[in-house]
Design a protein around this motif. Sequence first.
Motif, short mmCIF file in Angstrom:
data_model
loop_
_atom_site.label_atom_id
_atom_site.label_comp_id
_atom_site.label_asym_id
_atom_site.label_seq_id
_atom_site.Cartn_x
_atom_site.Cartn_y
_atom_site.Cartn_z
N UNK A 127 5.12 7.37 14.00
CA UNK A 127 4.62 6.54 15.10
C UNK A 127 5.46 6.85 16.34
N UNK A 128 4.80 6.94 17.48
CA UNK A 128 5.57 7.18 18.70
C UNK A 128 5.12 6.25 19.81
N UNK A 129 6.13 5.63 20.44
CA UNK A 129 5.89 4.73 21.56
C UNK A 129 5.70 5.54 22.84
N UNK A 130 4.86 5.02 23.72
CA UNK A 130 4.56 5.72 24.98
C UNK A 130 4.80 4.79 26.16
N UNK A 131 4.92 5.38 27.32
CA UNK A 131 5.13 4.60 28.54
C UNK A 131 3.83 4.08 29.12
N UNK A 132 2.72 4.37 28.47
CA UNK A 132 1.42 3.88 28.91
C UNK A 132 0.63 3.42 27.70
N UNK A 133 -0.36 2.56 27.93
CA UNK A 133 -1.18 2.04 26.85
C UNK A 133 -2.35 2.98 26.55
N UNK A 141 -4.33 -4.24 20.83
CA UNK A 141 -3.09 -4.96 20.54
C UNK A 141 -1.90 -4.01 20.55
N UNK A 142 -0.89 -4.38 21.33
CA UNK A 142 0.30 -3.55 21.46
C UNK A 142 1.56 -4.37 21.21
N UNK A 164 3.59 0.41 21.80
CA UNK A 164 3.21 0.96 20.51
C UNK A 164 2.05 0.14 19.97
N UNK A 165 0.96 0.79 19.52
CA UNK A 165 -0.13 0.03 18.91
C UNK A 165 0.40 -0.87 17.79
N UNK A 166 -0.01 -2.12 17.78
CA UNK A 166 0.53 -3.09 16.83
C UNK A 166 0.25 -2.70 15.38
N UNK A 167 -0.77 -1.90 15.16
CA UNK A 167 -1.13 -1.50 13.79
C UNK A 167 -0.25 -0.38 13.25
N UNK A 168 0.64 0.18 14.09
CA UNK A 168 1.42 1.35 13.68
C UNK A 168 2.51 1.01 12.67
N UNK A 169 3.00 -0.22 12.69
CA UNK A 169 4.08 -0.65 11.79
C UNK A 169 3.68 -1.98 11.17
N UNK A 170 3.81 -2.08 9.85
CA UNK A 170 3.48 -3.32 9.15
C UNK A 170 4.74 -4.14 8.88
N UNK A 171 4.54 -5.41 8.76
CA UNK A 171 5.61 -6.35 8.44
C UNK A 171 6.35 -5.91 7.18
N UNK A 172 7.69 -5.84 7.27
CA UNK A 172 8.50 -5.51 6.10
C UNK A 172 8.70 -4.04 5.84
N UNK A 173 8.07 -3.16 6.61
CA UNK A 173 8.25 -1.72 6.39
C UNK A 173 9.62 -1.29 6.90
N UNK A 215 11.13 -2.72 19.41
CA UNK A 215 9.75 -2.62 18.95
C UNK A 215 9.67 -2.81 17.44
N UNK A 216 10.57 -2.13 16.71
CA UNK A 216 10.57 -2.25 15.25
C UNK A 216 10.84 -3.69 14.81
N UNK A 217 11.76 -4.35 15.47
CA UNK A 217 12.10 -5.72 15.10
C UNK A 217 10.98 -6.69 15.47
N UNK A 218 10.29 -6.42 16.58
CA UNK A 218 9.13 -7.24 16.93
C UNK A 218 8.04 -7.13 15.87
N UNK A 219 7.98 -5.99 15.20
CA UNK A 219 6.99 -5.77 14.14
C UNK A 219 7.46 -6.36 12.81
N UNK A 220 8.63 -7.03 12.81
CA UNK A 220 9.22 -7.59 11.59
C UNK A 220 9.50 -6.52 10.55
N UNK A 221 9.92 -5.36 11.05
CA UNK A 221 10.28 -4.25 10.16
C UNK A 221 11.78 -4.28 9.88
N UNK A 222 12.18 -3.54 8.84
CA UNK A 222 13.59 -3.36 8.53
C UNK A 222 14.05 -2.01 9.09
N UNK A 223 15.22 -1.96 9.68
CA UNK A 223 15.73 -0.73 10.27
C UNK A 223 16.42 0.11 9.19
N UNK A 224 15.94 1.34 9.02
CA UNK A 224 16.53 2.25 8.03
C UNK A 224 17.65 3.09 8.62
N UNK A 225 17.67 3.26 9.94
CA UNK A 225 18.70 4.06 10.57
C UNK A 225 18.27 4.52 11.95
#
Length: 237
Positions: free
Chosen positions: A137-143, A149-150, A167-176, A197-207
């Motif tokens: 997944x890659x975030x962009x400076x434009x929609x 949903x972003x 980042x499109x909201x569907x790119x990362x799921x909760x808990x990934x 962005x990752x934390x807003x998606x309720x994801x866990x940071x791997x590194x």
Amino acid sequence: MNRAEKAALQLQAVSVLRMLKETRTYDELAELTGLPAGDLNRYVNGHVLPGVERAREVVEGVGRDALADELEARVRFDDEGYVDNSGVVFDQSFLDLVAPVAANTLNLERPDVILTAATDGITLGAAMASYFGARLAYAKKSKETAVEDFIESRQRLASGIELTYYLPASAIDDGERVLVVDDLIRSGETQELLLDIALQADADIAGVFALIAVGDEGTNRARELTDAPVGALSSFD
């Protein structure tokens, strides 16, 4: 480590040795790796694979140092400190070698998603995603026009410029599990936005991983934001 993972590690070691052999004789390669020249000849020419432990030594030890040296030889700085890393980010075969070295050196657990910023981080992100069998997944400076949903992260930089990534909201799921990667880390501002962005998606940071760290401000900033592993292949003052 299952059979497939062992085979992948062995093939990665062969790829590293072949890269090193391009600019060395077998005797020079033997001196560098501490392995017999005859064995190296058989590995490089595909007659036999190195054992798992020997392969690990090549990837984690010689591989990291050799890739860091190769990267440093390809990177250029201008008089104002701007970085030209096109000789690295445009070479997908080189980046494919970086991925396993980064994973093993930082002891990264397998992520579900590799998150980067468009555009220079995409080729590294693709290599990491391929290695881990993860989504990119890659975030962009434009929609994106057709996306409704972003996830949005905005920050005012030290220069006064306001930087926003979407980042499109569907790119990362909760808990990934999300691994943040980029070609360069200097101030850490881009990495902070990606982590947000990752934390807003309720994801866990791997590194957090970058090819190049310029100074230590960026890596220190990332370490303040996450307890996950943070590192770079090569560092410049």
